[in-house]
Design an enzyme around this catalytic site. Structure first.
Site, mmCIF file in Angstrom:
data_model
loop_
_atom_site.group_PDB
_atom_site.id
_atom_site.type_symbol
_atom_site.label_atom_id
_atom_site.label_comp_id
_atom_site.label_asym_id
_atom_site.label_seq_id
_atom_site.Cartn_x
_atom_site.Cartn_y
_atom_site.Cartn_z
ATOM 1 N N ASP A 136 -1.003 -12.802 2.329
ATOM 2 C CA ASP A 136 -1.589 -11.743 3.147
ATOM 3 C C ASP A 136 -1.753 -12.322 4.551
ATOM 4 O O ASP A 136 -2.862 -12.619 4.997
ATOM 5 C CB ASP A 136 -2.927 -11.303 2.555
ATOM 6 C CG ASP A 136 -3.478 -10.088 3.279
ATOM 7 O OD1 ASP A 136 -2.848 -9.639 4.239
ATOM 8 O OD2 ASP A 136 -4.557 -9.597 2.881
ATOM 9 N N ASP B 26 -5.173 -14.009 -2.313
ATOM 10 C CA ASP B 26 -4.515 -13.668 -1.053
ATOM 11 C C ASP B 26 -4.546 -14.918 -0.197
ATOM 12 O O ASP B 26 -5.617 -15.399 0.196
ATOM 13 C CB ASP B 26 -5.231 -12.508 -0.345
ATOM 14 C CG ASP B 26 -4.620 -11.165 -0.707
ATOM 15 O OD1 ASP B 26 -3.817 -11.121 -1.672
ATOM 16 O OD2 ASP B 26 -4.934 -10.161 -0.038
ATOM 17 N N HIS C 182 0.872 -1.190 0.000
ATOM 18 C CA HIS C 182 0.000 0.000 0.000
ATOM 19 C C HIS C 182 0.903 1.233 0.000
ATOM 20 O O HIS C 182 2.001 1.195 0.561
ATOM 21 C CB HIS C 182 -0.805 0.144 1.289
ATOM 22 C CG HIS C 182 -1.808 -0.905 1.563
ATOM 23 N ND1 HIS C 182 -1.513 -2.057 2.218
ATOM 24 C CD2 HIS C 182 -3.135 -0.942 1.323
ATOM 25 C CE1 HIS C 182 -2.617 -2.778 2.356
ATOM 26 N NE2 HIS C 182 -3.614 -2.122 1.819
ATOM 27 N N ASP D 253 -10.910 -11.468 10.929
ATOM 28 C CA ASP D 253 -9.885 -11.601 9.901
ATOM 29 C C ASP D 253 -8.522 -11.815 10.562
ATOM 30 O O ASP D 253 -7.772 -10.869 10.759
ATOM 31 C CB ASP D 253 -9.908 -10.307 9.078
ATOM 32 C CG ASP D 253 -9.207 -10.442 7.755
ATOM 33 O OD1 ASP D 253 -8.956 -11.571 7.323
ATOM 34 O OD2 ASP D 253 -8.914 -9.395 7.152
ATOM 35 N N GLU E 116 -10.995 -6.707 -4.124
ATOM 36 C CA GLU E 116 -10.841 -7.790 -3.138
ATOM 37 C C GLU E 116 -12.094 -7.848 -2.269
ATOM 38 O O GLU E 116 -12.319 -6.964 -1.435
ATOM 39 C CB GLU E 116 -9.593 -7.536 -2.286
ATOM 40 C CG GLU E 116 -9.362 -8.656 -1.287
ATOM 41 C CD GLU E 116 -8.056 -8.495 -0.509
ATOM 42 O OE1 GLU E 116 -7.102 -7.913 -1.048
ATOM 43 O OE2 GLU E 116 -8.019 -8.955 0.636
ATOM 44 N N ASP F 217 2.093 1.937 3.525
ATOM 45 C CA ASP F 217 3.040 0.999 4.138
ATOM 46 C C ASP F 217 4.468 1.439 3.888
ATOM 47 O O ASP F 217 5.372 1.127 4.661
ATOM 48 C CB ASP F 217 2.955 -0.410 3.526
ATOM 49 C CG ASP F 217 1.569 -0.982 3.502
ATOM 50 O OD1 ASP F 217 0.781 -0.616 4.381
ATOM 51 O OD2 ASP F 217 1.279 -1.793 2.607
HETATM 52 C C1 GLT Z 1 -5.920 -5.225 4.759
HETATM 53 C C2 GLT Z 1 -6.893 -6.284 4.372
HETATM 54 C C3 GLT Z 1 -6.310 -7.169 3.349
HETATM 55 C C4 GLT Z 1 -6.120 -6.495 2.014
HETATM 56 C C5 GLT Z 1 -5.134 -5.418 2.026
HETATM 57 C C6 GLT Z 1 -5.210 -4.667 0.718
HETATM 58 S S1 GLT Z 1 -5.209 -4.409 3.402
HETATM 59 O O1 GLT Z 1 -4.884 -5.789 5.501
HETATM 60 O O2 GLT Z 1 -7.281 -7.011 5.540
HETATM 61 O O3 GLT Z 1 -7.066 -8.318 3.186
HETATM 62 O O4 GLT Z 1 -5.628 -7.447 1.105
HETATM 63 O O5 GLT Z 1 -5.743 -3.402 0.825
HETATM 64 MN MN MN Z 2 -7.553 -10.795 5.767
HETATM 65 MN MN MN Z 3 -6.160 -9.511 1.594
#
Ligand code: GLT
Ligand code: MN
Ligand code: MN
Ligand code: MN
Length: 403
Positions: A305, A262, A67, A273, A198, A70
């Site tokens: 991720d 991801d 990002h 999450d 996403e 980041d």
């Molecule tokens: C954030 C989110 C992730 C995304 C990122 C992309 S940021 O951490 O929980 O799943 O992939 O913006």
């Molecule tokens: Mn996540």
């Molecule tokens: Mn993600």
């Protein structure tokens, strides 16, 4: 042949590895890195970039993701942020040249700063929409310059907490317009990467608009973007939406919007999450089987991720976590390849639907038979189903033999 890392286009993400410091909603940071805390922000960002590229090389990742926030300090204004980002972009370009590490995707953080607390594109204030647009323009251009394969939009704040203060219809229209602007700009600057949404159903907002693949597809169709935008599917987000990762992959492929993955692992007992490193061989294998069956990873990749657990405070834990997750995915790829090569599952599927390849089946799908025709067919011929076992237990067990 190509290494597993290359085949699956593994990527290390910047935010979990170098941003997060072990905080949770109840806890302060549980570890410290040299670039956390006080100090001149740009010096810290440069140090972080050094360490990041060291890790990339150590775990032999072909790609990374980031990002804007980041990697570069926000400074006091958007102009300053942009200048900082450009500076880091130059450092990245040099390091990418030296190491051969490439960019899987870039993205803008449109959720952390409090200006976005009521949404970015879906904010009731058009000033915030414009600010978000400017931020995306900058990162999209940098992603293009760095040769990024994709650009991701995760709508973390694009949703609502209560309908009592929300004009849902308006917010959807704003979100659609925002996405059109991004796509227009992509073409204007000649960016060849894929734009990816996403999906995630909730968290941080209570109801997010891009909740899962099917919802995203409907949204894209509504705004004429179904051939312009694809999806980046995350395991943990799929779980939160009440889907499986495999389902979301298969759905995206069926709808023609499969983009990238991801990789992480959610936990059924923790309804949020958690972004744990993937460590579940059968599930990752089944997911990769769907990917391979549908034509492969394409321009996407496997972005980890995933973050360390809060108690994994040793910097070496980060190396181990990535190395073992990559190893797991490489093993899973071998399993998925065995499943494909053996062909037993696909033969079963083919036989199961064989009727649709015959004349009668094709006539139905081609639109040559009305309801009346079909009713007449059945009356004349009598119904002739051939009850067959779907063999589910056998097929599910077969998967174990490939592990
Ligand atoms: C954030 C989110 C992730 C995304 C990122 C992309 S940021 O951490 O929980 O799943 O992939 O913006
Ligand atoms: Mn996540
Ligand atoms: Mn993600
Ligand atoms: Mn909102």
């Amino acid at each position: 042949g190509k290494s597993m890392q290359e085949q699956l286009r593994f990527a290390v993400c910047y935010w979990h590895s170098f941003g997060w410091a072990g905080t949770d909603p109840f806890g302060d940071p549980s570890f410290e890195r040299p670039w956390h805390g006080a100090g001149e922000p740009m010096a810290q960002a440069l140090h972080k970039a050094d360490v990041a590229f060291d890790l990339f090389r150590l775990v032999d990742t072909p790609y990374f993701t980031f990002h804007d926030r980041d990697v570069a300090p926000e400074g006091a204004s958007l102009a300053e942020f942009h200048t900082n980002l450009r500076r880091i972009g130059e450092v990245f370009a040099r390091k990418m040249q030296d190491t051969g590490v490439r960019l899987l995707w870039g993205t803008a953080n449109l959720f952390s700063h409090r200006r976005y607390m009521a949404g970015a594109a879906t904010n009731p204030d058009p000033e915030v929409f414009s600010y978000a647009a400017a931020q995306v323009k900058n990162v999209l251009e940098l992603t293009h310059e760095l040769g990024g394969a994709n650009y991701v939009l995760w709508g973390g704040r694009e949703g609502y907490e209560t309908l009592l203060n929300t004009d849902l219809k308006r917010e959807l229209a704003q979100l659609g317009r925002f996405l059109q602007l991004v796509v227009e700009h992509k073409h204007k600057i000649g960016f060849k990467g894929q734009i990816l949404i996403e999906p995630k159903p909730a968290e941080p907002t209570k109801h997010q608009y891009d909740r899962d693949v099917a919802a995203v597809f409907g949204f894209l169709r509504e705004h004429g973007l179904e051939h312009e935008v694809k999806v980046n599917i995350e395991q943990n987000h799929a779980l939160l939406a009440g889907q499986t990762f495999e389902h979301e992959i298969a759905m995206a492929q069926a709808l023609g919007i499969f983009g990238s993955l991801d990789m992480n692992r959610g936990d059924e007992l923790l309804g949020w999450d958690t972004d744990q490193f993937p460590n579940n061989l059968p599930q990752v294998a089944l997911s990769l089987y769907e990917v391979l069956k549908g034509g492969g990873i394409g321009q996407g990749g496997l972005n980890f991720d995933a973050k360390l657990r809060r108690q994994s405070i040793d910097p070496d834990d980060l190396v181990w976590a990535h190395a073992t997750a990559m190893d797991l995915c490489a093993q899973a790829l071998l399993v998925a390849e065995r499943m494909l090569q053996d062909g037993a599952l696909q033969r079963h599927v083919q036989q199961r639907y064989a009727g649709w390849d015959g004349e009668a089946g094709r006539a139905i799908l081609n639109g040559e038979r009305s309801l009346e025709d079909l009713a007449r067919d059945v009356a004349e011929r009598g119904l002739d189903p051939r009850p067959r076992s779907a063999q589910q237990e056998r097929l599910e067990h077969l998967v174990n033999s490939y592990l």
